[in-house]
Design a protein around this motif. Structure first.
Motif, PDB file in Angstrom:
ATOM      1  N   LYS A 263      -1.850  11.037   2.385  1.00 38.20           N
ATOM      2  CA  LYS A 263      -2.937  10.158   1.937  1.00 38.20           C
ATOM      3  C   LYS A 263      -3.171   9.013   2.909  1.00 38.20           C
ATOM      4  CE  LYS A 263      -5.817   8.579  -1.301  1.00 38.20           C
ATOM      5  NZ  LYS A 263      -6.999   9.324  -1.757  1.00 38.20           N
ATOM      6  N   MET A 264      -2.084   8.430   3.428  1.00 45.37           N
ATOM      7  CA  MET A 264      -2.200   7.273   4.323  1.00 45.37           C
ATOM      8  C   MET A 264      -2.390   7.669   5.779  1.00 45.37           C
ATOM      9  SD  MET A 264       0.693   4.687   2.725  1.00 45.37           S
ATOM     10  CE  MET A 264       0.213   3.366   3.867  1.00 45.37           C
TER      11      MET A 264
ATOM     12  N   SER B 269       9.717   8.268  -9.229  1.00 42.85           N
ATOM     13  CA  SER B 269       9.032   7.544 -10.291  1.00 42.85           C
ATOM     14  C   SER B 269       9.387   6.065 -10.213  1.00 42.85           C
ATOM     15  CB  SER B 269       9.420   8.095 -11.667  1.00 42.85           C
ATOM     16  OG  SER B 269      10.817   7.953 -11.870  1.00 42.85           O
ATOM     17  N   PRO B 270       8.488   5.189 -10.649  1.00 40.83           N
ATOM     18  CA  PRO B 270       8.772   3.749 -10.577  1.00 40.83           C
ATOM     19  C   PRO B 270       9.789   3.319 -11.629  1.00 40.83           C
ATOM     20  CG  PRO B 270       6.649   4.120 -11.628  1.00 40.83           C
ATOM     21  CD  PRO B 270       7.125   5.460 -11.140  1.00 40.83           C
ATOM     22  N   THR B 271      10.621   2.353 -11.265  1.00 34.06           N
ATOM     23  CA  THR B 271      11.517   1.729 -12.237  1.00 34.06           C
ATOM     24  C   THR B 271      10.692   0.813 -13.134  1.00 34.06           C
ATOM     25  OG1 THR B 271      11.965  -0.153 -10.795  1.00 34.06           O
ATOM     26  CG2 THR B 271      13.393   1.774 -10.551  1.00 34.06           C
TER      27      THR B 271
ATOM     28  N   ASP C  94       1.078   6.502  -6.887  1.00 35.61           N
ATOM     29  CA  ASP C  94      -0.149   7.239  -7.206  1.00 35.61           C
ATOM     30  C   ASP C  94       0.005   8.731  -6.950  1.00 35.61           C
ATOM     31  OD1 ASP C  94      -1.467   4.924  -7.950  1.00 35.61           O
ATOM     32  OD2 ASP C  94      -2.355   4.599  -5.970  1.00 35.61           O
ATOM     33  N   GLN C  95       0.641   9.070  -5.822  1.00 38.06           N
ATOM     34  CA  GLN C  95       0.738  10.467  -5.401  1.00 38.06           C
ATOM     35  C   GLN C  95       1.969  11.176  -5.958  1.00 38.06           C
ATOM     36  OE1 GLN C  95      -1.802  11.931  -3.671  1.00 38.06           O
ATOM     37  NE2 GLN C  95      -2.811   9.941  -3.929  1.00 38.06           N
ATOM     38  N   GLY C  96       2.910  10.400  -6.486  1.00 38.21           N
ATOM     39  CA  GLY C  96       4.094  10.996  -7.076  1.00 38.21           C
ATOM     40  C   GLY C  96       5.167  11.412  -6.095  1.00 38.21           C
TER      41      GLY C  96
ATOM     42  N   GLU D  55       0.823  -1.196   0.000  1.00 38.42           N
ATOM     43  CA  GLU D  55       0.000   0.000   0.000  1.00 38.42           C
ATOM     44  C   GLU D  55       0.863   1.253   0.000  1.00 38.42           C
ATOM     45  OE1 GLU D  55      -3.681   2.055   2.496  1.00 38.42           O
ATOM     46  OE2 GLU D  55      -2.557   0.386   3.365  1.00 38.42           O
ATOM     47  N   ALA D  56       1.941   1.250   0.802  1.00 36.02           N
ATOM     48  CA  ALA D  56       2.837   2.403   0.862  1.00 36.02           C
ATOM     49  C   ALA D  56       3.480   2.649  -0.503  1.00 36.02           C
ATOM     50  CB  ALA D  56       3.906   2.183   1.930  1.00 36.02           C
ATOM     51  N   PHE D  57       3.987   1.584  -1.117  1.00 37.91           N
ATOM     52  CA  PHE D  57       4.622   1.709  -2.426  1.00 37.91           C
ATOM     53  C   PHE D  57       3.625   2.210  -3.474  1.00 37.91           C
ATOM     54  CE2 PHE D  57       5.128  -0.539  -6.520  1.00 37.91           C
ATOM     55  CZ  PHE D  57       6.219   0.170  -7.010  1.00 37.91           C
ATOM     56  N   ALA D  58       2.440   1.590  -3.538  1.00 40.43           N
ATOM     57  CA  ALA D  58       1.443   1.970  -4.541  1.00 40.43           C
ATOM     58  C   ALA D  58       0.981   3.408  -4.342  1.00 40.43           C
ATOM     59  CB  ALA D  58       0.255   1.012  -4.482  1.00 40.43           C
ATOM     60  N   THR D  59       0.842   3.826  -3.095  1.00 46.52           N
ATOM     61  CA  THR D  59       0.401   5.193  -2.818  1.00 46.52           C
ATOM     62  C   THR D  59       1.470   6.202  -3.231  1.00 46.52           C
ATOM     63  OG1 THR D  59      -0.881   4.358  -0.935  1.00 46.52           O
ATOM     64  CG2 THR D  59      -0.556   6.735  -1.058  1.00 46.52           C
ATOM     65  N   VAL D  60       2.750   5.869  -3.027  1.00 50.40           N
ATOM     66  CA  VAL D  60       3.833   6.735  -3.473  1.00 50.40           C
ATOM     67  C   VAL D  60       3.769   6.918  -4.990  1.00 50.40           C
ATOM     68  CG1 VAL D  60       6.347   6.932  -3.765  1.00 50.40           C
ATOM     69  CG2 VAL D  60       5.386   6.256  -1.555  1.00 50.40           C
TER      70      VAL D  60
END
Length: 327
Positions: A51-52, A83-85, A41-43, A34-39
């Motif tokens: 958000k969390m 940004s995601p790799t 999503d939120q940039g 959730e932490a990774f996905a939210t990062v």
């Protein structure tokens, strides 16, 4: 304590420790995801933390723990942006799917335990609504006082989602396969006319004989003044005649048939009482029955709103002993 009881106690303690450890591992993984996905999503970590509802350092710790466990770098971090790799983007797609499923699972449990409440908008054909749905609505409202019903009686095809309806009741073949449906009863369509009409004009013996009779039609049908009638051979015959009367109300067609104006092709939930009282008779009794389903249809989704589910369950029970001819 005996050796045997001591061993059982140890086993019980070890089992609890193992269960707690498994639960903590699962929860840790979901929190990390959730932490990774939210990062993503939120940039960034700051907005993700907002958000969390946790600290920025906690979010960073969860993401770092996830990367360490996977042995891969999931995020590119610079002073300006995150940004995601390539690996992180692939992992994000799966992680977001898992998190969405978990959220829907929670929502499903909450929804299914909620008492039916709120506004229920229903669309139903006038014939069925007036004759059979209206008489039983009071019982449903007594059972579920927190539900308010708005019922539209109309002989037209409504678009449930775009027009804001929760459900509709439809008779016959379902055209929209994207909707969910549950059968609540069956009805039979038959051609009926009054004894006086048959005495004056004779009784048709075959389907082709209908071309020489006065037929009463539903108006505004997409197929026009066409009857699709099951023949003894099993084929579906089409009969097209202008007829004496066209009207967009089945009860009016039944009244016209009772008055001797012609032959009407109607569902049994309309003509059953008139047939039993001898006010109408079947035009061609030897033809196969045209049995059609009566369905409750509602928009697709992972779960059904309690008010919709409660009403459909009520309808199935209310019409359990009805049809195809027993109306």
């Amino acid at each position: 304590m005996s050796a045997g009881l001591h061993s059982l106690a140890l086993i019980g303690r070890d089992t609890k420790i193992a269960a707690d450890f498994f639960r903590e591992c699962v929860m840790d993984r979901l929190t990390e995801m959730e932490a990774f996905a939210t990062v993503v999503d939120q940039g960034g970590f700051t907005d993700a933390a907002k958000k969390m509802g946790i600290s920025k350092s906690a979010v960073s710790k969860h993401v770092s723990s996830l990367e360490a466990r996977l042995g891969a770098r999931l995020l590119n971090r610079t002073t300006r942006r995150v940004s995601p790799t390539e690996i992180g983007l692939a992992y994000y797609d799966r992680a977001r799917r898992v998190l969405n499923d978990a959220g829907e699972a929670d929502a499903l449990v909450t929804s299914m335990q909620s008492a039916p409440a709120g506004l229920l908008r229903i669309s139903v054909a006038t014939d069925f609504g007036v004759n059979h749905l209206s008489p039983v609505l009071g019982e449903f409202l007594k059972d579920f006082p927190e539900v308010n019903v708005t019922m539209e009686l109309a002989n037209r095809y409504v678009e449930l989602i775009s027009e804001g309806f929760d459900m509709a009741i439809r008779v016959g073949e379902l055209e929209d396969s994207s909707l969910r449906a549950r059968k609540i009863a069956d009805t039979t369509r038959r051609m009926v006319g009054s004894p006086d009409y048959f005495e004056r004009y004779g009784r048709p013996k075959r389907i082709d004989d209908l071309n020489n009779h006065k037929l009463l039609h539903y108006s505004r049908q997409s197929s026009g003044n066409v009857w699709k009638i099951p023949a003894p051979s099993g084929e579906l015959r089409q009969i097209r005649t202008a007829g004496w009367l066209s009207v967009n109300d089945g009860q009016s067609l039944l009244n016209a048939a009772i008055s001797g104006l012609g032959i009407a092709y109607l569902p049994s939930f309309l003509y059953a009482d008139a047939l039993e009282q001898g006010l109408v008779e079947e035009a061609i009794p030897d033809l196969p029955a045209d049995i059609q389903g009566i369905y409750a249809v509602y928009p697709p989704g992972r779960f059904t709103q309690p008010k919709v589910r409660a009403f459909i369950d009520f309808l199935v029970q209310a019409f359990a002993n009805k049809g195809p001819d027993a109306w």
